[in-house]
Scaffold this motif. Structure first.
Motif, short mmCIF file in Angstrom:
data_model
loop_
_atom_site.label_atom_id
_atom_site.label_comp_id
_atom_site.label_asym_id
_atom_site.label_seq_id
_atom_site.Cartn_x
_atom_site.Cartn_y
_atom_site.Cartn_z
N ALA A 215 8.93 5.98 73.75
CA ALA A 215 9.84 4.94 73.25
C ALA A 215 10.73 4.64 73.91
O ALA A 215 11.11 3.45 73.44
CB ALA A 215 9.93 5.47 71.32
N GLU A 216 11.68 5.60 73.96
CA GLU A 216 12.85 5.25 74.73
C GLU A 216 12.91 4.31 76.12
O GLU A 216 14.01 4.39 76.95
CB GLU A 216 13.93 6.27 74.99
CG GLU A 216 14.16 6.65 73.69
CD GLU A 216 13.69 7.33 73.16
OE1 GLU A 216 12.24 7.82 73.36
OE2 GLU A 216 13.68 7.72 72.00
N GLY B 274 8.11 -0.32 75.69
CA GLY B 274 7.95 -2.23 75.03
C GLY B 274 9.00 -2.71 74.89
O GLY B 274 8.24 -3.12 76.24
N ASN C 51 12.04 -9.67 68.92
CA ASN C 51 11.44 -8.03 68.65
C ASN C 51 11.71 -7.33 69.36
O ASN C 51 11.34 -5.98 69.68
CB ASN C 51 10.29 -7.90 67.82
CG ASN C 51 10.32 -8.60 66.60
OD1 ASN C 51 11.16 -8.90 65.03
ND2 ASN C 51 9.26 -9.78 66.10
N THR D 101 12.66 -4.03 71.89
CA THR D 101 13.28 -2.39 71.50
C THR D 101 14.11 -2.10 72.44
O THR D 101 15.16 -0.84 72.17
CB THR D 101 11.74 -1.52 72.46
OG1 THR D 101 11.12 -1.84 73.52
CG2 THR D 101 10.41 -1.70 70.70
N HIS D 102 14.75 -2.62 73.62
CA HIS D 102 15.57 -2.53 74.22
C HIS D 102 16.45 -3.71 74.82
O HIS D 102 15.76 -4.79 74.44
CB HIS D 102 15.54 -1.75 75.83
CG HIS D 102 14.14 -0.74 75.79
ND1 HIS D 102 13.68 -1.08 75.25
CD2 HIS D 102 14.91 0.68 75.92
CE1 HIS D 102 12.51 0.67 75.14
NE2 HIS D 102 14.12 1.11 75.66
N LEU E 272 18.83 1.26 74.61
CA LEU E 272 17.51 1.37 73.40
C LEU E 272 18.40 -0.21 72.29
O LEU E 272 19.15 0.69 72.17
CB LEU E 272 16.88 2.52 73.59
CG LEU E 272 16.31 2.57 72.14
CD1 LEU E 272 14.82 2.11 72.45
CD2 LEU E 272 16.31 4.68 71.51
N GLU F 69 19.40 -0.14 69.51
CA GLU F 69 20.39 0.51 67.81
C GLU F 69 21.42 -0.18 67.74
O GLU F 69 22.27 0.64 68.45
CB GLU F 69 19.92 2.14 68.06
CG GLU F 69 18.53 2.81 68.52
CD GLU F 69 18.79 4.03 68.41
OE1 GLU F 69 18.19 4.57 68.83
OE2 GLU F 69 19.90 4.92 69.26
N GLU G 165 14.00 -3.58 62.22
CA GLU G 165 13.99 -2.17 63.11
C GLU G 165 13.11 -1.18 62.56
O GLU G 165 12.96 -0.52 63.12
CB GLU G 165 15.47 -1.67 63.32
CG GLU G 165 16.41 -1.74 64.52
CD GLU G 165 18.19 -1.07 64.40
OE1 GLU G 165 17.73 -0.61 63.52
OE2 GLU G 165 19.19 -1.31 65.83
N VAL H 286 10.47 -2.25 64.03
CA VAL H 286 10.31 -2.24 65.37
C VAL H 286 9.62 -0.62 65.11
O VAL H 286 8.45 -0.44 66.50
CB VAL H 286 10.99 -2.02 65.70
CG1 VAL H 286 10.74 -1.71 67.46
CG2 VAL H 286 10.87 -3.74 65.75
N GLN H 287 10.26 0.36 64.74
CA GLN H 287 10.24 1.56 64.55
C GLN H 287 8.04 1.48 64.96
O GLN H 287 7.34 2.83 64.80
CB GLN H 287 10.53 2.65 64.21
CG GLN H 287 12.38 2.24 64.54
CD GLN H 287 12.35 2.82 66.01
OE1 GLN H 287 11.77 4.04 66.62
NE2 GLN H 287 13.23 2.56 66.72
N LEU I 43 5.79 0.72 67.18
CA LEU I 43 6.94 1.81 68.45
C LEU I 43 5.28 3.38 68.30
O LEU I 43 4.38 3.83 69.18
CB LEU I 43 7.61 2.27 68.44
CG LEU I 43 8.86 1.45 69.37
CD1 LEU I 43 10.00 1.65 69.27
CD2 LEU I 43 8.09 1.30 70.64
#
Length: 308
Positions: free
Chosen positions: A3-4, A7, A58, A60-61, A266, A268, A297, A300-301, A304
């Motif tokens: 996931a890191e 995305g 949306n 992820t990064h 990422l 967060e 978030e 999104v998680q 993912l």
């Protein structure tokens, strides 16, 4: 990939958002300031635009790119480049560093490189991320359309918030009649009044578009000069060196020495540091953005997780 390292990456053209935010809020004559007198209207508006884009696309990064001074390789090649730009308003100047502080407190990397423009950093990062991830470039600059690929979309901010035009190769061709590479060639012919390089004197957008539609590239036009109307041919022949220089100035570099690994950007939100900075700048009315983004978030998680 984890996931890191995959995305959807959102690359923010920081200068575009900051200037847009400043002028959107300053035109009426009122400049938002802290109780200590620090101007914050541009940073405040930047955050509104920023979080709106995050909510819309949306990611992820997230990474934010900035200009690092006026002097670049382009000003070395052509001393008139952007020489028509006025100095920024006094109230905006202290906000250049302040906005980067706020972005960092959110947990978003700031990327910039002396000698290059933010555009070049954006182009380089987009090219790298686009090999494995979906990329959205948030900007108001139509020059960025040259960066469009199947994996890299350019999002043009239009008037008002939550008003975007998203370009992929198909949309660019339908809306502008151009391929990404032709965006560069178009500027070679017609120049750019905002960046202050002339292109071929006497050739505007309409003629430039026709030339590219008929012959594809600058090289294609030059190879077929004998087929052009006498007036157009004469203009190109008279400004051939400037045609090539203007195209070079227009081309965003995608190979500059900047690095920002996906694991570094990422998305967060650093809740504590962001909340502390918002309070320091008296942005109480924006606190809800931090809470709302945490809820998103979570969604999104889940997405993912579905990607496996």
């Amino acid at each position: 990939m984890t996931a890191e390292t995959k995305g959807r990456v959102m690359i923010v053209d920081g200068m575009a958002l900051l200037f847009r935010a400043y002028y959107a809020t300053a035109y009426g004559g009122y400049i938002r300031k802290t109780s200590a007198g620090l101007p914050t209207n541009a940073v405040y508006g930047f955050l509104q635009y920023f979080f709106d884009a995050v909510s819309t696309f949306n990611p992820t990064h997230v990474v934010c790119c900035w200009d690092m001074g006026k002097g670049t390789f382009r000003t070395e090649k052509y001393d008139g480049y952007k020489s028509n730009r006025a100095e920024p308003p006094l109230e905006l100047i202290p906000q250049f560093d302040l906005v980067k502080e706020v972005v960092a407190e959110l947990g978003v990397p700031n990327v910039g490189l002396v000698g290059y423009e933010a555009d070049d950093c954006i182009g380089t990062l987009a090219a790298g991320y686009g090999e494995e991830s979906e990329v959205y470039i948030i900007t108001g600059d139509h020059d960025m359309l040259q960066l469009v690929t199947d994996n890299v979309k350019v999002v043009i901010m239009k008037k008002g918030r939550s008003n975007y035009k998203v370009y992929d190769p198909a949309e660019l061709l339908e809306d502008k009649g151009l391929t990404p590479a032709q965006v560069i060639d178009l500027k070679g012919f017609m120049g750019d009044t905002s960046d202050n390089y002339p292109g071929v004197r006497g050739i505007g957008e309409k003629t430039a578009l026709k030339l590219l539609t008929d012959y594809g590239t600058v090289e294609g036009v030059i190879e077929n000069l004998q087929l052009l109307p006498k007036g157009v041919r004469a203009k190109i022949e008279a400004d051939l060196d400037m045609l090539h220089l203007s195209r070079d100035l227009a081309q965003i570099r995608c190979d500059v020495p900047v690095v920002c690994e996906l694991t570094e950007c990422l998305w967060e939100v650093r809740r504590e540091s962001a909340t502390r900075k918002f309070k320091e700048l008296e942005f109480g009315s924006l606190m809800h953005l931090i809470a709302e983004i945490q809820e998103e978030e979570g969604i999104v998680q889940i997405e993912l997780g579905d990607l496996g």
